[in-house]
Design an enzyme around this catalytic site. Structure first.
Site, PDB file in Angstrom:
ATOM      1  N   ASN A   1       0.800  -1.154  -0.002  1.00 17.53           N
ATOM      2  CA  ASN A   1       0.007  -0.109   0.286  1.00 17.53           C
ATOM      3  C   ASN A   1       0.824   1.107  -0.107  1.00 17.53           C
ATOM      4  O   ASN A   1       1.541   1.565   1.019  1.00 17.53           O
ATOM      5  CB  ASN A   1      -0.903   0.062   1.214  1.00 17.53           C
ATOM      6  CG  ASN A   1      -1.783   1.197   1.309  1.00 17.53           C
ATOM      7  OD1 ASN A   1      -1.706   2.036   0.559  1.00 17.53           O
ATOM      8  ND2 ASN A   1      -2.383   1.476   2.758  1.00 17.53           N
TER       9      ASN A   1
ATOM     10  N   LYS B   1       0.009   4.289  -0.262  1.00 19.58           N
ATOM     11  CA  LYS B   1      -0.695   5.224   0.255  1.00 19.58           C
ATOM     12  C   LYS B   1      -0.553   6.533  -0.532  1.00 19.58           C
ATOM     13  O   LYS B   1      -0.481   6.371  -1.825  1.00 19.58           O
ATOM     14  CB  LYS B   1      -0.100   5.525   1.864  1.00 19.58           C
ATOM     15  CG  LYS B   1      -0.270   4.295   2.524  1.00 19.58           C
ATOM     16  CD  LYS B   1      -0.062   4.764   3.933  1.00 19.58           C
ATOM     17  CE  LYS B   1      -0.273   3.287   4.786  1.00 19.58           C
ATOM     18  NZ  LYS B   1      -0.242   3.432   6.165  1.00 19.58           N
TER      19      LYS B   1
ATOM     20  N   HIS C   1      -9.483   1.179   4.825  1.00 20.23           N
ATOM     21  CA  HIS C   1      -8.264   1.338   5.569  1.00 20.23           C
ATOM     22  C   HIS C   1      -8.419   2.320   6.778  1.00 20.23           C
ATOM     23  O   HIS C   1      -9.507   3.309   6.404  1.00 20.23           O
ATOM     24  CB  HIS C   1      -7.243   1.775   4.592  1.00 20.23           C
ATOM     25  CG  HIS C   1      -5.960   1.831   5.241  1.00 20.23           C
ATOM     26  ND1 HIS C   1      -5.527   2.820   6.296  1.00 20.23           N
ATOM     27  CD2 HIS C   1      -4.789   1.193   5.290  1.00 20.23           C
ATOM     28  CE1 HIS C   1      -4.286   2.728   6.481  1.00 20.23           C
ATOM     29  NE2 HIS C   1      -3.831   1.403   5.773  1.00 20.23           N
TER      30      HIS C   1
ATOM     31  N   GLU D   1      -6.928   4.632   7.852  1.00 17.68           N
ATOM     32  CA  GLU D   1      -6.754   6.195   7.388  1.00 17.68           C
ATOM     33  C   GLU D   1      -7.996   6.950   6.671  1.00 17.68           C
ATOM     34  O   GLU D   1      -8.311   7.838   6.937  1.00 17.68           O
ATOM     35  CB  GLU D   1      -5.595   6.246   6.475  1.00 17.68           C
ATOM     36  CG  GLU D   1      -3.982   5.953   7.484  1.00 17.68           C
ATOM     37  CD  GLU D   1      -3.053   5.335   6.864  1.00 17.68           C
ATOM     38  OE1 GLU D   1      -3.111   5.542   5.418  1.00 17.68           O
ATOM     39  OE2 GLU D   1      -2.118   4.893   7.449  1.00 17.68           O
TER      40      GLU D   1
ATOM     41  N   GLU E   1      -5.319  -4.848  10.420  1.00 18.41           N
ATOM     42  CA  GLU E   1      -4.477  -3.822  10.726  1.00 18.41           C
ATOM     43  C   GLU E   1      -4.790  -3.310  11.944  1.00 18.41           C
ATOM     44  O   GLU E   1      -5.715  -2.152  12.154  1.00 18.41           O
ATOM     45  CB  GLU E   1      -4.210  -2.757   9.617  1.00 18.41           C
ATOM     46  CG  GLU E   1      -3.809  -3.587   8.286  1.00 18.41           C
ATOM     47  CD  GLU E   1      -3.537  -2.277   7.488  1.00 18.41           C
ATOM     48  OE1 GLU E   1      -2.254  -2.626   6.880  1.00 18.41           O
ATOM     49  OE2 GLU E   1      -3.988  -1.554   7.156  1.00 18.41           O
TER      50      GLU E   1
ATOM     51  N   GLY F   1       2.451   2.468  10.929  1.00 18.83           N
ATOM     52  CA  GLY F   1       3.460   3.441  10.785  1.00 18.83           C
ATOM     53  C   GLY F   1       3.882   4.013  11.797  1.00 18.83           C
ATOM     54  O   GLY F   1       4.587   5.121  12.005  1.00 18.83           O
TER      55      GLY F   1
ATOM     56  N   SER G   1       3.301  -1.998  10.588  1.00 15.08           N
ATOM     57  CA  SER G   1       4.708  -2.003  10.463  1.00 15.08           C
ATOM     58  C   SER G   1       5.351  -3.151  10.197  1.00 15.08           C
ATOM     59  O   SER G   1       6.393  -3.790  10.787  1.00 15.08           O
ATOM     60  CB  SER G   1       5.030  -1.538  11.961  1.00 15.08           C
ATOM     61  OG  SER G   1       4.853  -0.220  12.236  1.00 15.08           O
TER      62      SER G   1
HETATM   63  P1  PGA Z   1       2.852   0.261   7.833  1.00 12.15           P
HETATM   64  O1  PGA Z   1       1.253   0.744   7.158  1.00 12.15           O
HETATM   65  O2  PGA Z   1       3.524  -1.013   7.194  1.00 12.15           O
HETATM   66  O3  PGA Z   1       3.622   1.527   7.132  1.00 12.15           O
HETATM   67  O4  PGA Z   1       2.485   0.311   9.210  1.00 12.15           O
HETATM   68  C1  PGA Z   1       0.653  -0.647   6.765  1.00 12.15           C
HETATM   69  C2  PGA Z   1      -0.865  -0.189   6.376  1.00 12.15           C
HETATM   70  O5  PGA Z   1      -1.295   0.830   6.823  1.00 12.15           O
HETATM   71  O6  PGA Z   1      -1.381  -0.757   5.488  1.00 12.15           O
END
Ligand code: PGA
Length: 254
Positions: free
Chosen positions: A9, A11, A98, A100, A170, A176, A216
């Site tokens: 992803n 983003k 997601h 976010e 997640e 992140g 992460s």
């Molecule tokens: P990250 O993001 O690996 O940077 O923690 C994962 C995600 O939000 O899909």
């Protein structure tokens, strides 16, 4: 048997040129193939066509996914992307729900459910995200919270081919932040997700649905998650932005 899946992803990272470059680098890094591992990259919408062209030209062993879709087929929805537009540029997967999008853009479980139905009617595989915020984890009610999300997000879905619906667990506090859930944390919730999917769709279907861990995930920790019975892969943010780290994760899954 479920094929493992590693999905990237990106983003809101990578301009068109940078996205094409990353896709080319990744195609190169994975030029020996990915075995039984299904690999998906999900660039920003404006990069989709460029990455799709790289996949075709380099016969790259990964599929194209979008990061969002709208549930209407066309019309006056300024700024949105219809499912047939994703189809037209070769996207065969799409992330929905997601955290976010839920947090910053107020996407609800009802929206996620509508998006899943629309995508599936276009034969685009949803990668449907769920996961609890920190306060729910600290209160110890994370399993119930995620099970509730799964029930709402899958309401009324018909899954005829379990390979065509993917769930990503997640935990929001691990996205992140550099804080990863332990492999046992991931298994606890992914196991509960599979049990819920079995209640809804039957055991056979549930056994065929891939459940990814995200938050992460990186080359150093992905193998530990994959050892767990109900963790079938990873949805990768930060570590998907470089061909070497992302390809290392694919190789760890092979
Ligand atoms: P990250 O993001 O690996 O940077 O923690 C994962 C995600 O939000 O899909």
């Amino acid at each position: 048997m479920r094929n493992r899946m590693i999905a990237g992803n990106w983003k809101m990272n990578k301009t068109y040129t940078e996205g094409v470059q990353l896709a080319q680098d990744l195609a190169e890094a994975l030029s020996d193939g990915t075995g039984n591992v299904d690999v998906v990259v999900c660039p920003p919408t404006v990069d989709l066509k460029g990455v799709s062209t790289v996949i075709d030209q380099q016969s790259a062993p990964f599929a194209l996914g979008a990061q969002n879709v709208y549930w209407e087929e066309s019309g006056a929805y300024t700024g949105e992307t219809a499912p047939n537009m994703l189809e037209a540029v070769g996207a065969t997967y799409c992330i929905i729900g997601h955290s976010e999008r839920r947090d910053y853009f107020h996407e609800t479980d009802e929206d996620v459910n509508k998006k899943a139905k629309t995508l599936m009617s276009h034969n685009i595989v949803p990668i449907s995200c769920c996961g609890e915020p920190l306060e729910i984890r600290e209160a110890g009610t994370h399993v119930a919270y995620v099970v509730d999300q799964i029930k709402k997000d899958t309401e009324g879905l018909e899954i005829s081919d379990p390979a065509k619906y993917v769930v990503a667990y997640e935990p929001i506090w691990a996205i992140g932040t550099g804080k990863t859930a332990t492999a046992d944390d991931a298994q606890e919730v992914c196991g509960a997700i599979r049990a819920t999917l079995a209640e809804i769709f039957g055991q056979e279907t549930a056994d065929g649905i891939r459940i990814l861990y995200g938050g992460s995930a990186k080359p150093e920790n992905v193998a530990g998650f994959l050892e767990k019975e109900d963790v079938d892969g990873a949805l990768v943010g930060g570590a998907s932005l470089k061909a070497d780290s992302f390809s290392a994760m694919v190789k760890a899954a092979m």
